[in-house]
Each structure stands twice: as structure tokens, then as C-alpha cells.
Write a protein that holds these residues in place. Structure first.
Motif, short mmCIF file in Angstrom:
data_model
loop_
_atom_site.label_atom_id
_atom_site.label_comp_id
_atom_site.label_asym_id
_atom_site.label_seq_id
_atom_site.Cartn_x
_atom_site.Cartn_y
_atom_site.Cartn_z
N MET A 131 12.61 4.83 8.13
CA MET A 131 13.77 5.00 7.25
C MET A 131 13.37 5.22 5.79
O MET A 131 14.15 5.74 5.00
N LEU A 132 12.17 4.80 5.43
CA LEU A 132 11.77 4.77 4.02
C LEU A 132 11.54 6.17 3.47
O LEU A 132 11.09 7.06 4.18
N LYS A 133 11.83 6.33 2.19
CA LYS A 133 11.46 7.56 1.50
C LYS A 133 9.94 7.66 1.46
O LYS A 133 9.24 6.65 1.49
N LYS A 134 9.44 8.88 1.36
CA LYS A 134 7.99 9.11 1.47
C LYS A 134 7.18 8.30 0.46
O LYS A 134 6.21 7.64 0.83
N ASP A 135 7.59 8.33 -0.80
CA ASP A 135 6.81 7.61 -1.81
C ASP A 135 6.94 6.11 -1.66
O ASP A 135 5.96 5.36 -1.82
N THR A 136 8.15 5.63 -1.28
CA THR A 136 8.35 4.20 -1.04
C THR A 136 7.53 3.74 0.16
O THR A 136 6.91 2.66 0.13
N ALA A 137 7.50 4.55 1.20
CA ALA A 137 6.74 4.21 2.40
C ALA A 137 5.25 4.04 2.08
O ALA A 137 4.60 3.11 2.56
N ALA A 138 4.72 4.93 1.25
CA ALA A 138 3.30 4.86 0.89
C ALA A 138 3.00 3.59 0.11
O ALA A 138 1.99 2.91 0.34
N GLU A 139 3.88 3.23 -0.84
CA GLU A 139 3.67 2.02 -1.64
C GLU A 139 3.68 0.77 -0.77
O GLU A 139 2.85 -0.13 -0.93
N ILE A 140 4.63 0.71 0.17
CA ILE A 140 4.73 -0.45 1.05
C ILE A 140 3.57 -0.49 2.04
O ILE A 140 2.99 -1.55 2.30
N PHE A 141 3.22 0.67 2.58
CA PHE A 141 2.12 0.76 3.56
C PHE A 141 0.83 0.22 2.95
O PHE A 141 0.05 -0.48 3.63
N ALA A 142 0.58 0.53 1.67
CA ALA A 142 -0.65 0.09 1.01
C ALA A 142 -0.76 -1.42 0.94
O ALA A 142 -1.85 -1.98 0.85
N GLU A 143 0.39 -2.11 1.01
CA GLU A 143 0.40 -3.57 0.88
C GLU A 143 0.35 -4.30 2.23
O GLU A 143 0.22 -5.52 2.26
N SER A 202 2.66 14.46 11.99
CA SER A 202 3.31 14.95 10.77
C SER A 202 3.66 13.80 9.84
O SER A 202 3.43 13.88 8.62
N GLU A 203 4.21 12.72 10.39
CA GLU A 203 4.56 11.56 9.58
C GLU A 203 3.32 10.90 8.99
O GLU A 203 3.31 10.48 7.82
N LEU A 204 2.26 10.82 9.79
CA LEU A 204 1.01 10.23 9.31
C LEU A 204 0.42 11.05 8.17
O LEU A 204 -0.09 10.49 7.18
N THR A 205 0.50 12.37 8.28
CA THR A 205 0.01 13.25 7.21
C THR A 205 0.75 12.98 5.92
O THR A 205 0.13 12.84 4.85
N GLN A 206 2.07 12.88 5.99
CA GLN A 206 2.87 12.64 4.79
C GLN A 206 2.50 11.33 4.11
O GLN A 206 2.34 11.28 2.89
N ILE A 207 2.36 10.27 4.90
CA ILE A 207 2.05 8.96 4.32
C ILE A 207 0.64 8.95 3.72
O ILE A 207 0.43 8.49 2.60
N THR A 208 -0.33 9.46 4.46
CA THR A 208 -1.72 9.42 3.99
C THR A 208 -1.91 10.25 2.74
O THR A 208 -2.62 9.83 1.80
N GLU A 209 -1.29 11.41 2.68
CA GLU A 209 -1.42 12.26 1.50
C GLU A 209 -0.75 11.64 0.28
O GLU A 209 -1.12 11.92 -0.85
N GLU A 210 0.23 10.78 0.51
CA GLU A 210 0.96 10.13 -0.59
C GLU A 210 0.18 8.93 -1.14
O GLU A 210 0.38 8.54 -2.29
N LEU A 211 -0.69 8.35 -0.33
CA LEU A 211 -1.47 7.18 -0.76
C LEU A 211 -2.53 7.57 -1.78
O LEU A 211 -3.05 8.68 -1.75
N PHE A 212 -2.87 6.64 -2.67
CA PHE A 212 -4.00 6.87 -3.55
C PHE A 212 -5.28 6.80 -2.73
O PHE A 212 -5.39 6.05 -1.76
N THR A 213 -6.28 7.57 -3.15
CA THR A 213 -7.51 7.69 -2.36
C THR A 213 -8.17 6.34 -2.10
O THR A 213 -8.65 6.08 -1.00
N ASP A 214 -8.20 5.47 -3.13
CA ASP A 214 -8.88 4.18 -2.93
C ASP A 214 -8.16 3.33 -1.89
O ASP A 214 -8.80 2.57 -1.15
N ASP A 215 -6.82 3.45 -1.79
CA ASP A 215 -6.08 2.71 -0.77
C ASP A 215 -6.41 3.24 0.63
O ASP A 215 -6.53 2.46 1.58
N VAL A 216 -6.56 4.57 0.75
CA VAL A 216 -6.93 5.15 2.05
C VAL A 216 -8.32 4.69 2.45
O VAL A 216 -8.57 4.31 3.60
N VAL A 217 -9.25 4.71 1.50
CA VAL A 217 -10.63 4.31 1.78
C VAL A 217 -10.69 2.85 2.20
O VAL A 217 -11.35 2.49 3.19
N ASP A 218 -9.98 1.98 1.46
CA ASP A 218 -9.95 0.55 1.82
C ASP A 218 -9.43 0.37 3.24
O ASP A 218 -9.96 -0.45 4.01
#
Length: 253
Positions: free
Chosen positions: A49-61, A77-93
Motif C-alpha cells: 500500500m505504501l508510496k514508493k519513497d515511503t516504502a523505501a524509507e520504512i524498508f531500510a529500517e 517489478s516491485e523489488l526493482t522500484q524499492i531497491t532503486e529508491e534505497l540509498f546505496t549504503d542501505d542496499v549494501v548493508d
């Protein structure tokens, strides 16, 4: 939390518009705590349900178990959207802690450019400054005027992790100084930014110990610390939030 009870009630009553409005009032860490406390089958549905940018912020936590559960439920497709929205250091962690099969799926979901950046970061030793840096920073060329620099930041700074400190590089991407956003905003529009920069900023090498980088940030009360390679080229920054995580982990150990 009282807000959590309200959120659960709105979900139970299927008042999703009101639910999203209330969830947006929470800090990402609190929203992640709420999501993690939901029944396991319900988590992916709510996450969608979350907006793309909101989802990325919550996912990182989220913790790694919840991240893995969410990833498993998302389409490519959904995974691509979330991962591309995350900051690189969060993806790496995240990738450093997840099972190999999940890591493979995440890497397959991102663009070739993002994958190349992630792979470069993953190659740095675990305890190095390079392993905790991010590539989302704002750079300026040393030959820009104040007006040109402000226009450049307006155009490119929206998706950067911080723009309060700006990094000035030459044509070979060597770090030649830093510039505070406030100095830029109040500078003479026609003056070259080379007259405003700090030409000797604190910095670390990619191979330097990450605890040393974190202590440097704490010592000089920095928002971020530039990370350079052996030839002085800017390759990333370590932000204060990542530095505090390092110091907290070291203290816990």
C-alpha cells in the motif's frame, strides 16, 4: 504506542486511505516497528500500500528477517522500484546480511549502473570506510560560479542523502575542497566557488578503518565525511547516521 492501536483499527476496518494518512505521520523507524508487529501474512499486503519513497524509507529500517520476508513476497517489478529508491549504503548493508539466493534476486532487479555501484561497495573490506560509504552526495566543479552551483544543486540534489555539505572536485574527480550550502546561498552570485571552499577538508581513504572515520565525524561534529581513493578521487561519503551506528556497534561489542 497509542498510534499503533489507531493504525490497527483502521486496517481492521479496511479504512486504507485514513490508515495511510496516519502512517505518514510516523517516523520511518516507528512505521517499521508497526509493520514488523503485524501478523506475518499481513506484512507484504500492507507494504504494497505504501508510496514508493515511503516504502523505501520504512524498508531500510526493518530487520533482516522482515526484509527477507518482504522481498520474497514482492514481484520483480516491485523489488526493482524499492531497491532503486534505497540509498546505496542501505542496499549494501542489507545484502551483506541476507542469504545468497535473496542477494542474487536483488542484484538481478536493479539497473546495471546500480549493480556496478553495489558490487564496488561490496568489494571493500568489512571494517573499512569504503564499506559504509554512500554514493549519493552532491558534487560541484571548482570552476563554477555561485549562481551556476546553485542551479546545479537544484537540478541534481533532490535524491542526494545530504546537500548541506557540498563536495568540490576537479575534472579528474579529485577532491579539491568542501563548501557549506549556507555559504553558497549567501555568496555573491557571480563569484567563483573556489574562493569560498575549505581547501583542506577532513577525509579518509576507502581502506581506512571505519571506526576511525566515525570518530573523525564525531570529533569535528561533521554531517558527512568524504571518502577518497589512493589517488585522491572522491568515491563516496560516510554520513553521520552511519558513523553513529558504527560507534554504537563498537560500544556494544
Amino acid at each position: 504506542m497509542e498510534n499503533f492501536e489507531t493504525l490497527r483499527q483502521l486496517l481492521d476496518e479496511k479504512k486504507y486511505t485514513a490508515f495511510m494518512r496516519e502512517l505518514d505521520k510516523l517516523y520511518p523507524r516507528d512505521a517499521a516497528e508497526f509493520l514488523a508487529g503485524l501478523p506475518l501474512p499481513q506484512q507484504p499486503a500492507v507494504f504494497r500500500m505504501l508510496k514508493k519513497d515511503t516504502a523505501a524509507e520504512i524498508f531500510a529500517e526493518l530487520d533482516n528477517d522482515n526484509k527477507e520476508r518482504i522481498i520474497s513476497a514482492l514481484t520483480d517489478s516491485e523489488l526493482t522500484q524499492i531497491t532503486e529508491e534505497l540509498f546505496t549504503d542501505d542496499v549494501v548493508d542489507m545484502l551483506e546480511e541476507l542469504p545468497a539466493n535473496v542477494v542474487k534476486r536483488v542484484l538481478q532487479s536493479v539497473s546495471p549502473e546500480t549493480r556496478a555501484t553495489i558490487n564496488r561497495f561490496l568489494a571493500y573490506p568489512e571494517d573499512s570506510a569504503g564499506s559504509i560509504m554512500t554514493s549519493e552526495y552532491a558534487t560541484l566543479r571548482g570552476d563554477m560560479t555561485v549562481n551556476e552551483a546553485i542551479a546545479h544543486i537544484r537540478k541534481t540534489g533532490y535524491d542526494k542523502e545530504t546537500v548541506y555539505t557540498l563536495y568540490v572536485v576537479d575534472g579528474g574527480r579529485k577532491l579539491i575542497g568542501t563548501l557549506e550550502l549556507s555559504d553558497l546561498l549567501f555568496g555573491d552570485p557571480d563569484v567563483g566557488i573556489s574562493t569560498l571552499i575549505d581547501p583542506n577538508p577532513a577525509s579518509v581513504l576507502t581502506t581506512d578503518d571505519r571506526e576511525s572515520a566515525a570518530m573523525l565525524i564525531a570529533k569535528y561534529d561533521l554531517l558527512a565525511l568524504p571518502v577518497v581513493d589512493s589517488e585522491g578521487r572522491l568515491v563516496g561519503i560516510v554520513t553521520v547516521d552511519d558513523a553513529m551506528d558504527v560507534l554504537e556497534n563498537e560500544a556494544t561489542e
